[in-house]
Enzyme design. Structure first.
Site, mmCIF file in Angstrom:
data_model
loop_
_atom_site.group_PDB
_atom_site.id
_atom_site.type_symbol
_atom_site.label_atom_id
_atom_site.label_comp_id
_atom_site.label_asym_id
_atom_site.label_seq_id
_atom_site.Cartn_x
_atom_site.Cartn_y
_atom_site.Cartn_z
ATOM 1 N N ASP A 1 -8.753 -3.344 -6.395
ATOM 2 C CA ASP A 1 -8.563 -4.622 -5.456
ATOM 3 C C ASP A 1 -9.255 -3.754 -4.187
ATOM 4 O O ASP A 1 -9.232 -4.211 -3.177
ATOM 5 C CB ASP A 1 -7.307 -4.480 -5.015
ATOM 6 C CG ASP A 1 -6.692 -3.275 -4.417
ATOM 7 O OD1 ASP A 1 -7.253 -2.314 -4.290
ATOM 8 O OD2 ASP A 1 -5.449 -3.289 -3.896
ATOM 9 N N HIS B 1 -7.450 -5.569 -0.842
ATOM 10 C CA HIS B 1 -6.280 -4.714 -0.637
ATOM 11 C C HIS B 1 -5.434 -5.231 0.645
ATOM 12 O O HIS B 1 -4.140 -5.378 0.259
ATOM 13 C CB HIS B 1 -6.689 -3.193 -0.490
ATOM 14 C CG HIS B 1 -5.650 -2.383 -0.290
ATOM 15 N ND1 HIS B 1 -4.842 -1.978 -1.312
ATOM 16 C CD2 HIS B 1 -5.167 -1.677 0.628
ATOM 17 C CE1 HIS B 1 -3.724 -1.307 -1.283
ATOM 18 N NE2 HIS B 1 -3.951 -1.029 0.216
ATOM 19 N N SER C 1 0.911 -1.445 0.015
ATOM 20 C CA SER C 1 -0.131 0.206 0.140
ATOM 21 C C SER C 1 0.839 1.269 0.052
ATOM 22 O O SER C 1 1.628 1.482 -0.870
ATOM 23 C CB SER C 1 -0.749 0.047 1.235
ATOM 24 O OG SER C 1 -1.978 0.978 1.169
#
Length: 690
Positions: free
Chosen positions: A592, A645, A272
């Site tokens: 995602d 995610h 991320s």
């Protein structure tokens, strides 16, 4: 003998209730004993009366009254009994029992990747460095105000979040940064948790890195050759070095791991926002001091084998815009629609949304994820790279195989989602052609003042300084693209953007050799910086696909909201057509669930592919997409084939790819590109000089 005489009733028999007569001394003693034991006697009498009432049907029975206290006690007793029973069963059952039940329902489970690859003979080789993303790393208190008494070195972020419920306003006060400096407020010190425990679990039972760490351990990895590069994810990237020397610590730890492993280079696994953080690090470590780490132009080539980015928002995420603009995203907007006013309600002086906005706008790191590249990347009023995309959730046949997919089809342009309009005020405005939209430029609007700045002091946000006139001007502009979003945020949150502008940039470089790009504000933007001179290094972009992901928003304006946030996602805006991808005020695209495919895939698919001005040394790049498959049953937890995610961190295929590379494999040896989306087609539509 006279004392022993007894009176006899009729017929020469003693009366039924008569008792033997005692002598005077014994009788006196008996009476005193009876008085001292009156309570016991009364109790016995009560018992006898109950027995007699049960013995003789003719007696009238009296039932005790059942009150509220009895009901509460009964309920608490049942809950406690059930709790202890379940706890006993949990501790008494064999460790393999849950797996036995799961396999009985779903069939035999595959071996975890670490077990499978250990059987194949793979062993630990390259040291592994984890770089956590935003919000997944734990933060603990080192110094605080009086309200935080007793919380020294307790987690304020991550863990149980118990302090959020106990003292929410105190928690918000300590989690916020200074609105002027972007650093610690006076009297408060919150620091990142160190070690692998910093981000293995976000909360009890909710894993982040734990599954990957456990599988690496199965092929021989341990604490000495795994390192969690924890940092305070609230700060701007350069401020983590200024305050905590975090970048220097990462540099030193990587050098130590390479030296103690016999010169084997590290495999870096960011997730991320950690992807952008490590992109910043690779420029910082080579730059000369005092701005950089002084490692020299070959540091990355000498120390890094591969960078395996998971869910990387290289070009930002539209979700960051809605978070900064109205402190909400799709899920929060839906919650507000279900229970209107609850999140804005003043409950014990805690107006949730306003405090969330005030807190998150001090987190400079969130500004690193504002969309980069402007309309060139994200599209304009009447076009976008994903034009023609159709949102259709995958359906699965009885054997579990996908029968459909998010896809791109040739459709009538009249129903295309205009993804380039990241914010539109009104569903109709989002559908109009740009020539039919009448807009009033907000940039020259005069900000007024109103009573909110004094009456709402406890929940003050920068909207309260704008006044009704300034707020209305924002809505009158009607449509915002990736270019005008920056002006919008500068207008509604000038303090935040002033800080952000000193640490981040969102443009596209015309000449990357220009000396201005040696400044740290450009280092996390892949469109304004070069990759390191490391031709043997490999870069992977690993992300999930097949989940509808936020791309653009329909907003509504609330002019009467004096103490509230004046803008909200309009959850009533819904197309009702799968091809239009508008659900609950949010335009959805493939991704995602957090990062759209365009952001995660464009750089490795096009801008870094081969030798380009952004990748002058020709570092090999690979795209590894993981098609989302939700768990079939609740017993599977978050699933082993998830593309979401965070849940993707438990995806067996992704973990296997990472283990193979850590054990020495190259990108070609694990299969090269693995693509399920239209990222290559969308990338070709972006006209960017390479």
């Amino acid at each position: 003998m006279a004392a022993m005489r007894r009176r006899k009733g009729a017929g020469g028999r003693r009366p039924e209730n008569s008792e033997p007569r005692l002598d005077e001394s014994k009788e006196k003693h008996y009476i005193e004993s009876e008085k001292s034991n009156s309570c016991s006697t009364n109790l016995n009498a009560d018992v006898n009366s109950i027995v007699l009432s049960n013995s003789y049907p003719a007696a009238k029975k009296q039932r005790p009254k059942w009150g509220c206290a009895d009901t509460c006690c009964w309920f608490v007793g049942c809950v406690c009994s059930m709790w202890w029973l379940l706890l006993f069963v949990y501790n008494a059952m064999p460790a393999s029992f849950p797996q036995y039940v799961t396999e009985a329902i779903t069939g035999p489970l595959p071996d975890p990747p670490g077990v499978k690859l250990a059987k194949d003979g793979l062993k630990a080789k390259h040291p592994v460095v984890f770089v956590p993303g935003i919000v997944t790393g734990g933060l603990e208190l080192w110094e605080g105000h009086a309200c935080a008494e007793g919380l020294f070195r307790k987690r304020l972020w991550g863990g149980t979040f118990g302090e959020v419920y106990k003292r929410p306003l105190c928690w918000v006060e300590h989690m916020s940064l200074d609105n002027e400096t972007g650093l610690d407020p006076p009297g408060i010190k919150i620091r990142p948790v160190s070690g692998l425990v910093a981000a293995d679990y976000f909360a009890p039972g909710y894993f982040v890195w734990a599954v990957l760490i456990a599988n690496l351990a199965r092929i021989g990895y341990e604490d000495k050759n795994m390192y969690m590069a924890a940092y305070d994810w609230r700060l701007s990237f350069q401020n983590t070095e200024i305050r905590d020397q975090t970048l220097s610590r990462i540099k030193s730890n990587i050098e130590l791991m390479v030296a103690t492993s016999g010169g084997k280079k590290v495999v870096v696994v960011p997730h991320s926002m950690g992807v952008l953080y490590f992109l910043h690090f690779m420029k910082w470590v080579e730059a000369p001091p005092p701005m950089g780490g002084g490692g020299g132009p070959n540091w990355c080539a000498d120390h890094i084998k591969a960078v395996m980015n998971i869910g990387g928002p290289f070009l930002g995420v539209p979700k960051a815009v809605s978070g900064l603009f109205s402190a909400e995203a799709k899920d929060i907007a839906i919650a507000r629609a279900i229970a209107p006013g609850v999140l804005d309600m003043d409950v014990f002086g805690f107006q949730t949304m306003q405090h969330v906005m005030r807190m998150t706008r001090t987190w400079d790191s969130t500004m690193s994820m504002i969309p980069k590249g402007g309309e060139t990347i994200w599209g304009g009023l009447d076009w976008s790279p994903e034009e023609g995309h159709v949102c259709s959730l995958k359906k699965r046949s009885s054997n579990g195989q996908p029968t459909g997919h998010n896809t791109t089809q040739k459709l009538d342009k009249s129903i295309h989602a205009k993804y380039g309009r990241i914010i539109a005020f009104g569903k109709d405005v989002g559908d109009f052609h740009s020539s039919d939209i009448e807009r009033i430029d907000f940039r020259g609007a005069i900000k007024g003042s109103n009573l909110a700045n004094t009456t709402c002091r406890d929940v003050w946000t920068e909207y309260h300084d704008m006044g009704i006139g300034g707020v209305k001007a924002v809505a009158d502009y009607k449509v915002y693209t990736a270019d005008s979003i920056l002006d919008l945020l500068q207008f509604v949150a000038p303090k935040m953007m002033t800080r952000g502008g000193a640490h981040f940039s969102y443009g596209i470089a015309d000449d990357l050799d220009d000396e201005k790009y040696n400044h740290y504000k450009y280092w996390s933007n892949p469109l304004e910086t070069k990759l390191p001179n490391a031709p043997d290094m490999e870069i992977f972009s690993m992300y999930g696909v097949g989940i509808p992901t936020e791309r653009a928003y329909v907003y509504k304006f609330s002019p009467a909201a004096e103490c509230f946030i004046p803008f909200q996602i309009d959850t009533s805006a819904d197309s009702g057509e799968d091809s239009h991808c508008l659900k609950g005020g949010v335009y959805l695209v493939n991704g995602d669930e957090t990062v759209p495919v365009l952001s995660a895939g464009y750089m490795p698919a096009k801008a870094w592919r081969g030798k380009t001005r952004f990748n002058p040394s020709g570092i090999r790049t690979f795209i590894r997409e993981y098609d989302h498959s939700p768990p079939a049953t609740l017993l599977e937890g978050r699933g082993t084939q998830s593309g979401a995610h965070v849940d993707i961190m438990g995806n067996f295929a992704l973990i296997e790819d990472i283990i193979r590379v850590a054990a020495g494999a190259t990108g070609e040896e694990i299969g090269g590109d693995q693509v399920h989306s239209d990222i290559f087609k969308w990338s070709e539509r972006i006209k960017l000089k390479l």
